[in-house]
Enzyme design. Structure first.
Site, PDB file in Angstrom:
ATOM      1  N   ILE A  13      32.364  48.274  45.380  1.00 58.32           N
ATOM      2  CA  ILE A  13      33.080  49.251  46.208  1.00 58.32           C
ATOM      3  C   ILE A  13      32.107  49.986  47.137  1.00 58.32           C
ATOM      4  N   THR A  37      20.963  46.847  39.440  1.00 64.04           N
ATOM      5  CA  THR A  37      21.223  46.255  38.123  1.00 64.04           C
ATOM      6  C   THR A  37      21.804  44.859  38.373  1.00 64.04           C
ATOM      7  N   ILE A  61      19.747  56.740  39.503  1.00 67.23           N
ATOM      8  CA  ILE A  61      20.310  58.086  39.674  1.00 67.23           C
ATOM      9  C   ILE A  61      19.882  59.047  38.552  1.00 67.23           C
ATOM     10  N   THR A 126      37.875  57.041  37.999  1.00 65.90           N
ATOM     11  CA  THR A 126      38.800  55.923  37.790  1.00 65.90           C
ATOM     12  C   THR A 126      40.066  56.410  37.087  1.00 65.90           C
ATOM     13  N   ASP A 127      41.165  55.688  37.272  1.00 68.74           N
ATOM     14  CA  ASP A 127      42.400  56.043  36.552  1.00 68.74           C
ATOM     15  C   ASP A 127      42.273  55.783  35.054  1.00 68.74           C
ATOM     16  N   GLU A 128      41.234  55.011  34.663  1.00 73.01           N
ATOM     17  CA  GLU A 128      41.103  54.669  33.233  1.00 73.01           C
ATOM     18  C   GLU A 128      40.806  55.896  32.371  1.00 73.01           C
ATOM     19  N   TYR A 151      33.466  52.689  28.366  1.00 76.78           N
ATOM     20  CA  TYR A 151      33.401  52.867  29.828  1.00 76.78           C
ATOM     21  C   TYR A 151      34.220  54.075  30.263  1.00 76.78           C
ATOM     22  N   SER A 152      35.508  54.095  29.891  1.00 75.24           N
ATOM     23  CA  SER A 152      36.353  55.189  30.397  1.00 75.24           C
ATOM     24  C   SER A 152      35.955  56.527  29.791  1.00 75.24           C
ATOM     25  N   LYS A 155      33.137  57.778  31.914  1.00 72.60           N
ATOM     26  CA  LYS A 155      33.610  58.272  33.210  1.00 72.60           C
ATOM     27  C   LYS A 155      34.335  59.624  33.029  1.00 72.60           C
ATOM     28  N   ASN A 181      40.605  47.817  41.775  1.00 69.57           N
ATOM     29  CA  ASN A 181      40.323  47.280  43.117  1.00 69.57           C
ATOM     30  C   ASN A 181      40.137  45.771  43.078  1.00 69.57           C
ATOM     31  N   LEU A 191      38.599  40.630  36.532  1.00 65.16           N
ATOM     32  CA  LEU A 191      39.710  39.671  36.442  1.00 65.16           C
ATOM     33  C   LEU A 191      39.883  38.773  37.674  1.00 65.16           C
ATOM     34  N   PRO A 206      40.516  32.492  31.149  1.00 65.56           N
ATOM     35  CA  PRO A 206      40.729  33.193  29.872  1.00 65.56           C
ATOM     36  C   PRO A 206      41.580  34.447  30.015  1.00 65.56           C
ATOM     37  N   ARG A 215      48.068  46.219  35.334  1.00 71.73           N
ATOM     38  CA  ARG A 215      47.142  47.010  36.139  1.00 71.73           C
ATOM     39  C   ARG A 215      47.812  47.273  37.478  1.00 71.73           C
TER      40      ARG A 215
HETATM   41  P1  NAD Z   1      29.794  47.699  40.472  1.00 75.05           P
HETATM   42  O1  NAD Z   1      29.443  47.442  39.054  1.00 75.05           O
HETATM   43  O2  NAD Z   1      30.171  46.561  41.353  1.00 75.05           O
HETATM   44  O3  NAD Z   1      28.585  48.451  41.196  1.00 75.05           O
HETATM   45  C1  NAD Z   1      27.857  49.487  40.590  1.00 75.05           C
HETATM   46  C2  NAD Z   1      26.573  49.704  41.398  1.00 75.05           C
HETATM   47  O4  NAD Z   1      25.857  50.796  40.801  1.00 75.05           O
HETATM   48  C3  NAD Z   1      25.622  48.491  41.381  1.00 75.05           C
HETATM   49  O5  NAD Z   1      25.152  48.250  42.683  1.00 75.05           O
HETATM   50  C4  NAD Z   1      24.497  48.936  40.455  1.00 75.05           C
HETATM   51  O6  NAD Z   1      23.245  48.353  40.779  1.00 75.05           O
HETATM   52  C5  NAD Z   1      24.496  50.443  40.686  1.00 75.05           C
HETATM   53  N1  NAD Z   1      23.908  51.181  39.560  1.00 75.05           N
HETATM   54  C6  NAD Z   1      24.187  51.026  38.235  1.00 75.05           C
HETATM   55  N2  NAD Z   1      23.435  51.876  37.501  1.00 75.05           N
HETATM   56  C7  NAD Z   1      22.697  52.603  38.386  1.00 75.05           C
HETATM   57  C8  NAD Z   1      21.746  53.657  38.246  1.00 75.05           C
HETATM   58  N3  NAD Z   1      21.405  54.133  37.037  1.00 75.05           N
HETATM   59  N4  NAD Z   1      21.186  54.174  39.363  1.00 75.05           N
HETATM   60  C9  NAD Z   1      21.509  53.692  40.603  1.00 75.05           C
HETATM   61  N5  NAD Z   1      22.375  52.687  40.780  1.00 75.05           N
HETATM   62  C10 NAD Z   1      22.992  52.149  39.694  1.00 75.05           C
HETATM   63  O7  NAD Z   1      30.958  48.783  40.424  1.00 75.05           O
HETATM   64  P2  NAD Z   1      32.193  49.007  41.415  1.00 75.05           P
HETATM   65  O8  NAD Z   1      33.322  48.186  40.954  1.00 75.05           O
HETATM   66  O9  NAD Z   1      31.721  48.926  42.805  1.00 75.05           O
HETATM   67  O10 NAD Z   1      32.547  50.529  41.077  1.00 75.05           O
HETATM   68  C11 NAD Z   1      31.956  51.596  41.808  1.00 75.05           C
HETATM   69  C12 NAD Z   1      32.486  52.910  41.276  1.00 75.05           C
HETATM   70  O11 NAD Z   1      33.907  52.942  41.404  1.00 75.05           O
HETATM   71  C13 NAD Z   1      32.187  53.126  39.787  1.00 75.05           C
HETATM   72  O12 NAD Z   1      31.831  54.479  39.615  1.00 75.05           O
HETATM   73  C14 NAD Z   1      33.505  52.804  39.094  1.00 75.05           C
HETATM   74  O13 NAD Z   1      33.631  53.544  37.910  1.00 75.05           O
HETATM   75  C15 NAD Z   1      34.506  53.250  40.144  1.00 75.05           C
HETATM   76  N6  NAD Z   1      35.805  52.548  40.128  1.00 75.05           N
HETATM   77  C16 NAD Z   1      35.865  51.185  40.136  1.00 75.05           C
HETATM   78  C17 NAD Z   1      37.102  50.548  40.170  1.00 75.05           C
HETATM   79  C18 NAD Z   1      37.212  49.038  40.228  1.00 75.05           C
HETATM   80  O14 NAD Z   1      38.312  48.503  40.170  1.00 75.05           O
HETATM   81  N7  NAD Z   1      36.115  48.300  40.374  1.00 75.05           N
HETATM   82  C19 NAD Z   1      38.275  51.303  40.177  1.00 75.05           C
HETATM   83  C20 NAD Z   1      38.188  52.703  40.171  1.00 75.05           C
HETATM   84  C21 NAD Z   1      36.944  53.306  40.157  1.00 75.05           C
HETATM   85  P1  TYD Z   2      39.106  44.044  34.465  1.00 73.81           P
HETATM   86  O1  TYD Z   2      39.006  43.356  35.785  1.00 73.81           O
HETATM   87  O2  TYD Z   2      37.971  43.903  33.505  1.00 73.81           O
HETATM   88  O3  TYD Z   2      39.401  45.576  34.797  1.00 73.81           O
HETATM   89  P2  TYD Z   2      39.783  46.794  33.768  1.00 73.81           P
HETATM   90  O4  TYD Z   2      39.616  46.361  32.385  1.00 73.81           O
HETATM   91  O5  TYD Z   2      38.791  47.836  34.161  1.00 73.81           O
HETATM   92  O6  TYD Z   2      41.193  47.157  34.112  1.00 73.81           O
HETATM   93  O7  TYD Z   2      40.417  43.559  33.740  1.00 73.81           O
HETATM   94  C1  TYD Z   2      41.688  43.677  34.340  1.00 73.81           C
HETATM   95  C2  TYD Z   2      42.726  43.191  33.339  1.00 73.81           C
HETATM   96  O8  TYD Z   2      42.542  41.782  33.125  1.00 73.81           O
HETATM   97  C3  TYD Z   2      42.595  43.817  31.970  1.00 73.81           C
HETATM   98  O9  TYD Z   2      43.901  44.006  31.427  1.00 73.81           O
HETATM   99  C4  TYD Z   2      41.841  42.800  31.148  1.00 73.81           C
HETATM  100  C5  TYD Z   2      42.285  41.484  31.751  1.00 73.81           C
HETATM  101  N1  TYD Z   2      41.315  40.384  31.715  1.00 73.81           N
HETATM  102  C6  TYD Z   2      41.690  39.145  31.200  1.00 73.81           C
HETATM  103  O10 TYD Z   2      42.825  38.934  30.744  1.00 73.81           O
HETATM  104  N2  TYD Z   2      40.768  38.135  31.211  1.00 73.81           N
HETATM  105  C7  TYD Z   2      39.507  38.302  31.695  1.00 73.81           C
HETATM  106  O11 TYD Z   2      38.706  37.355  31.667  1.00 73.81           O
HETATM  107  C8  TYD Z   2      39.137  39.584  32.226  1.00 73.81           C
HETATM  108  C9  TYD Z   2      37.754  39.832  32.757  1.00 73.81           C
HETATM  109  C10 TYD Z   2      40.091  40.608  32.225  1.00 73.81           C
END
Ligand code: NAD
Ligand code: TYD
Length: 337
Positions: A13, A37, A61, A126-128, A151-152, A155, A181, A191, A206, A215
């Site tokens: 994101i 990472t 960070i 996050t909504d989680e 995780y949640s 957060k 997202n 997923l 899987p 979701r």
């Molecule tokens: P991501 O895992 O793709 O990216 C995370 C980034 O943070 C990576 O570039 C990683 O290198 C960096 N990072 C991790 N630890 C770090 C540290 N200690 N210092 C500096 N950088 C560090 O995650 P994403 O999916 O892009 O999510 C970004 C944010 O949005 C997160 O805070 C997540 O909780 C939130 N979010 C994600 C979703 C989703 O669907 N992916 C939905 C809602 C909120």
């Molecule tokens: P995920 O993308 O890991 O997001 P989150 O758990 O943060 O919502 O998973 C989205 C949904 O898909 C969740 O209900 C778990 C499910 N899932 C599978 O069924 N198979 C998979 O291999 C993965 C990664 C997720």
């Protein structure tokens, strides 16, 4: 020109957000701090090379001294914190890094905001954090926090720290809580990209449990537009939910992906459920819509096609990932099922 420190800008994101801001405005310089990472990838922002409005520091960070140095050197005025360990399954395998980055890292950034008197601190949550819903109802901003995974929980802990710093020190903070997202550059452990890549490679898809977990999906660019609107117009001290009213059971998404790629549903494999698997998420985004006039622009099926096409056209991007460190993680995770 405002200088925003974006943390975690090499992730999914964060990299989409940086691209979105630099493409659609000319008001900001972006300083990206990312630890790189497994989820951080410099290639996600390769297109920005040479743009004077952008610079990158490799850093953690949790490193207060490094962040202090960067804030002064780059005249940073505000922070948007995307950096996090973001994958629920990894948090189940090993929660420690989630506590370190997501909780301690956020606290360090709050301290930095306080010390340097920064103008704004936006926490990308996050909504989680709200936990799991039954068949009806939606999360609103005042829904009690009830996180279920490491995780949640990490957060939610960060959200509470942000709230406390706002309340105690009058820190100019805002929290955003978005639903799931999808889009380009998403790491293929999540997923949608995982299923797209496995389908392209004709490997098993899987699906956890009965595949009926729900979701609420939003295209990443819509999320980015919402964050920018909140950064520019959001009210200090508030929480904003972000979502696109697009609830889907996982199995339906998997079938759509297979159909779009012309692959057989026999690739679907039901596997052992995720422990503590949240059943349903659904976001009520009325607040951001009415207060800030934001609304999602992308329709799910069209944006899913766009995403599938991106993965088809960018195979070297994900081939490098799935043949690297990720291979070990995937094997371990898959064996457990
Ligand atoms: P991501 O895992 O793709 O990216 C995370 C980034 O943070 C990576 O570039 C990683 O290198 C960096 N990072 C991790 N630890 C770090 C540290 N200690 N210092 C500096 N950088 C560090 O995650 P994403 O999916 O892009 O999510 C970004 C944010 O949005 C997160 O805070 C997540 O909780 C939130 N979010 C994600 C979703 C989703 O669907 N992916 C939905 C809602 C909120
Ligand atoms: P995920 O993308 O890991 O997001 P989150 O758990 O943060 O919502 O998973 C989205 C949904 O898909 C969740 O209900 C778990 C499910 N899932 C599978 O069924 N198979 C998979 O291999 C993965 C990664 C997720």
């Amino acid at each position: 020109m405002d200088t925003i420190l974006v943390t975690g800008g090499c992730g999914f994101i964060g990299s989409n957000f940086i691209r979105y801001v630099l493409k659609n405005t000319n008001n900001y310089r972006i300083v990206n701090v990312d630890k790189l990472t497994y989820a951080g990838n410099l290639k996600n922002l390769a297109g920005l090379k040479g743009d004077p409005r952008y610079c990158f520091y490799k850093g953690d960070i949790c490193n207060y001294e490094l962040l202090s140095f960067i804030i002064e050197k780059e005249n940073v005025t505000s922070i948007i914190n995307f950096a996090a360990e973001s994958h629920v399954d990894r948090s189940i395998l090993s929660p420690q890094e989630f506590i370190r980055t997501n909780v301690i890292g956020t606290d360090v950034l709050l301290e930095i905001t306080r010390r340097f008197g920064l103008k704004k601190f936006i926490q990308i949550s996050t909504d989680e954090v709200y936990g799991s819903l039954e068949q009806t109802g939606k999360f609103i901003e005042s829904t009690p926090l009830s996180p279920n995974s490491p995780y949640s929980a990490s957060k939610a802990s960060a959200d509470l720290l942000v709230r406390a710093y706002n309340h105690t020190y009058n820190l100019p903070t805002i929290i955003t809580r978005c639903s799931n997202n999808y889009g380009p550059y998403q790491f293929p452990e999540k997923l949608i990209p995982l299923m797209i890549i496995n389908a392209i490679n004709e490997k098993p898809l899987p699906v956890y449990g009965d595949g009926m977990n729900i979701r609420d999906w939003i295209y990443v660019e819509d999320h980015c537009a919402a964050i920018l609107a909140i950064y520019e117009e959001g009210k200090i001290g508030e929480v904003y939910n972000i979502g696109a009213e697009n609830e889907m059971p996982n199995i339906e998404i998997v079938k759509l992906i297979l159909k779009e790629l012309g692959k057989n549903e026999s690739l679907i494999t039901f596997v052992k459920d995720r422990p503590g698997h949240d059943r349903r998420y659904a976001i009520d985004a009325t607040k951001i819509k009415t207060e800030l006039g934001w609304k999602p622009r992308y329709e799910f099926k069209e944006a899913l096609k766009k995403t599938i096409n991106w993965y088809i056209e960018n195979q070297t991007w994900w081939q490098e990932i799935i043949s690297g460190e990720y291979k070990k993680y995937y094997k371990k995770w898959y064996e457990e099922r």
